[in-house]
Design an enzyme around this catalytic site. Sequence first.
Site, PDB file in Angstrom:
ATOM      1  N   ASP A  27       0.957  -1.412  -0.227  1.00 24.36           N
ATOM      2  CA  ASP A  27       0.060   0.369   0.268  1.00 24.36           C
ATOM      3  C   ASP A  27       0.683   1.191   0.024  1.00 24.36           C
ATOM      4  OD1 ASP A  27      -2.446  -1.495  -0.144  1.00 24.36           O
ATOM      5  OD2 ASP A  27      -3.203  -0.490   1.990  1.00 24.36           O
ATOM      6  N   TYR A  65       2.561   2.075  -3.636  1.00 22.31           N
ATOM      7  CA  TYR A  65       1.490   2.472  -4.163  1.00 22.31           C
ATOM      8  C   TYR A  65       0.936   4.084  -3.816  1.00 22.31           C
ATOM      9  CZ  TYR A  65      -2.743   2.466  -7.327  1.00 22.31           C
ATOM     10  OH  TYR A  65      -3.201   2.839  -7.803  1.00 22.31           O
ATOM     11  N   ASP A  66       0.812   3.610  -2.629  1.00 20.45           N
ATOM     12  CA  ASP A  66       0.551   5.830  -2.158  1.00 20.45           C
ATOM     13  C   ASP A  66       1.880   6.316  -3.175  1.00 20.45           C
ATOM     14  OD1 ASP A  66      -1.809   4.947  -1.297  1.00 20.45           O
ATOM     15  OD2 ASP A  66      -1.393   5.628   0.415  1.00 20.45           O
ATOM     16  N   SER A  76     -15.062   8.024  -2.916  1.00 20.07           N
ATOM     17  CA  SER A  76     -13.690   8.364  -2.475  1.00 20.07           C
ATOM     18  C   SER A  76     -13.245   8.482  -1.686  1.00 20.07           C
ATOM     19  CB  SER A  76     -12.472   7.556  -3.398  1.00 20.07           C
ATOM     20  OG  SER A  76     -11.811   7.287  -2.907  1.00 20.07           O
ATOM     21  N   GLU A 136     -14.082   8.521  13.202  1.00 17.59           N
ATOM     22  CA  GLU A 136     -14.876   6.499  13.326  1.00 17.59           C
ATOM     23  C   GLU A 136     -13.639   6.111  12.936  1.00 17.59           C
ATOM     24  OE1 GLU A 136     -18.373   6.727  11.330  1.00 17.59           O
ATOM     25  OE2 GLU A 136     -17.568   7.351   9.195  1.00 17.59           O
ATOM     26  N   LYS A 185     -11.619   4.383   9.649  1.00 20.69           N
ATOM     27  CA  LYS A 185     -10.957   4.195   8.026  1.00 20.69           C
ATOM     28  C   LYS A 185     -11.409   2.336   8.780  1.00 20.69           C
ATOM     29  CE  LYS A 185      -9.625   5.889   3.997  1.00 20.69           C
ATOM     30  NZ  LYS A 185      -9.590   4.682   3.005  1.00 20.69           N
ATOM     31  N   LYS A 221      -4.662   9.609   6.694  1.00 12.79           N
ATOM     32  CA  LYS A 221      -4.023   8.368   6.409  1.00 12.79           C
ATOM     33  C   LYS A 221      -3.119   8.089   8.049  1.00 12.79           C
ATOM     34  CE  LYS A 221      -4.087   5.799   3.019  1.00 12.79           C
ATOM     35  NZ  LYS A 221      -4.103   5.495   2.475  1.00 12.79           N
ATOM     36  N   CYS A 253      12.921 -28.631  28.956  1.00 13.65           N
ATOM     37  CA  CYS A 253      14.130 -27.862  28.972  1.00 13.65           C
ATOM     38  C   CYS A 253      13.136 -26.373  28.589  1.00 13.65           C
ATOM     39  CB  CYS A 253      14.446 -28.286  27.215  1.00 13.65           C
ATOM     40  SG  CYS A 253      13.215 -27.796  25.929  1.00 13.65           S
TER      41      CYS A 253
END
Length: 685
Positions: A41, A44-45, A89, A121, A123, A325, A443
């Site tokens: 991820d 990619y970002d 998005s 909340e 993600k 993020k 052991c």
Amino acid sequence: MTTTAAPALSLTDRAAYESAVEQALAASAAYYGDGETTLDDASYDALARGIAGYELAHPEHVRADSPTGKVGGGVAPVGEVAHTVAMLSLDNVFDAEGLVKWDASLARRIDHPVAGGYAVEPKLDGAAMAARYRDGRLVQLVGRGNGAQGEDLSHAIGSIVGLPTEVPGGATVEIRGEVLLTRAQFERANEIRAAHNAKPFSNPRNGTAGTLRAKDRPYTIETTFFAYGAVELDGAGFLAGAGGSHEAVMARVAALGVQTTTATEIGLRVYGTLAEAQARVEEIQRLRAELPFGIDGVVVKANDHAEQDAAGSGTRHPHWAIAYKLPPVEARTKLLAVEWNIGRTGHIAPRAVLEPVEVDGSTVTYATLHNPAFIRNTGLMVGDTVVLYKAGDIIPRVEAPVVALRTGAETEIPLPEACPGCGGEIDTSGERWECAGGASGGCGKLPALRYAVGRDQLDIDGLGVTYLEALVEAGLVDDVADLFFLTREQLAEATGSDKRADALIGRLAAAKEQPLNRVFCALGVVRTGRTLSREIARHFGTMDAVRAATPEELAEVKKLPAANAPKIAAHIAALGPVIDKLVAAGVNMTEPAADRADAPGSRPLAGETVVVTGGMHGPLAGLNRNAMNELIERAGGTASGSVSKKTTILVAGEGAGSKLAKAEQLGTRVLGEEEFATLIADHLA
Ligand code: IVH
């Protein structure tokens, strides 16, 4: 405390740009194919942001198929179902400053500062899904697709926890949310796939994508749904009576029996100020490591519908919501080798030796592989590229291999045939393998002894592993109780020094006076550690009472999971001879009266949740965090490591920093060391 999640890649010329676009397209195509990507991820970002940066500077070079500006990078399966309202998005920020900027632009758009509060909340890190209910029945599931049209995923109806097939009141509404594999579901999924000779999912997110897309599998993989919104369907008016806010809509959704994040400890909360929202982001980040599912950020939304409408949406994302993020907690690296170690209860655990990799702020070289069943289920091989997970203070773990990246040079992981400690037999009957000699006989002996003399148990400083080994090898010590019968000569022989022997005699004498919670902890009872040992000692008060307790009675102890009680009771019974020897040696077997759960009038911290920060001086000098936590719990309080709204007291020592600032911001009661010492004076030894 947050760091930038993905610095952009710098693309210097057109060739670099072209190749970056190709790479990004290939990675998204693979992801939307079978759920397995060749890029993680964060990479990619970084790639996507690099592409966007280059396009800004060179608009004349922008390729028509560039992933920039397209939902799902432009290669998400489009599907056949039209969305009633576009599935957008979210735009991203990476730090507090970014959040403030978003808030300012939101205020500009709506002409005044946000007045209806900020909903905060998690993600959730899975796949977006719309669930259509008509007349109370779940009739269709639709993926996000390109935002305007999505793929029909109705074949998954009935396999998603949190998404009932029927809801009360004949409701007609489209509920939107995220489908994911919880940690437990992910492990179960790879077990099932192993049994069907299918390659393992490399992480929960890819597993979710692969699972939703598969139609004709001979097995079913259970997933989980959390709702984060709802839109009207067929003009039924479901939202009309929902009170005009995100929070109210989510309450209505929950009332239908559909799972929302409110069911979790990081669920939706609404705050009046952005500073409080920022504090909640940080709190969620701290709780992240222990969550039963993955999150990759925190979403902040204007709560009020009128303000949402006034802010409006762009082509790709709404202006009234933002994704904050969090830094990645996953990384890819190579598995170089597997080591087998013996734990304090005699179990033999595999550990991955990795090519060092940076994740969540530290360099990781080792990670747990849990048990041999995990290796079998994931089909892991030496030389594999693996997905590593590490967040906060948890022990780093390997999720699974990335099978798509195999070169053919990987080799099987050899499973031990003999106990790596003593060369004896291994008991392989359970999921965890154990030295057949058991914790006390085999052991596991040395790790158990090291644990028993540790600083938070009997605190026998100076009795390091070399001396313990010498004592075990000489046949003088089999278990922790034997330590108390050693003579000065034997100690001098094992440590090679009269002076050391004398010091140890002193430490052993002091150890006999330790409270029951530490003596109990030193026994190394399965499924118990420092915290539970304290709770058990407080609850029962004496070792006799602990030994007499039935599993049902043990299950009444605070924080003790009922499912573990029978195992704990059985181990305590098996340790009978060791406990008898400890009694014979004169070791204390009671918890000080003032520290017991039933002690009258001496619980000054009852109902308080206390966090300690900074160095301790004065009457508290020399107390480390564990000792402070012991003290807090003896005085009836709950000790915690981080400041949140639940914190009622912060004890601030020298050098207190961010926790103090946080407590002041939240208006938490702050006590200096002296004040705190006075408050709990009865419990200070
Ligand atoms: S709100 C119009 N809330 O993140 C609002 N999305 O990067 C759009 N996601 O496509 C979504 N948790 O799949 C929202 N609490 C949450 C979310 C969330 C996860 C996903 C969602 C969305 C993606 C955007």
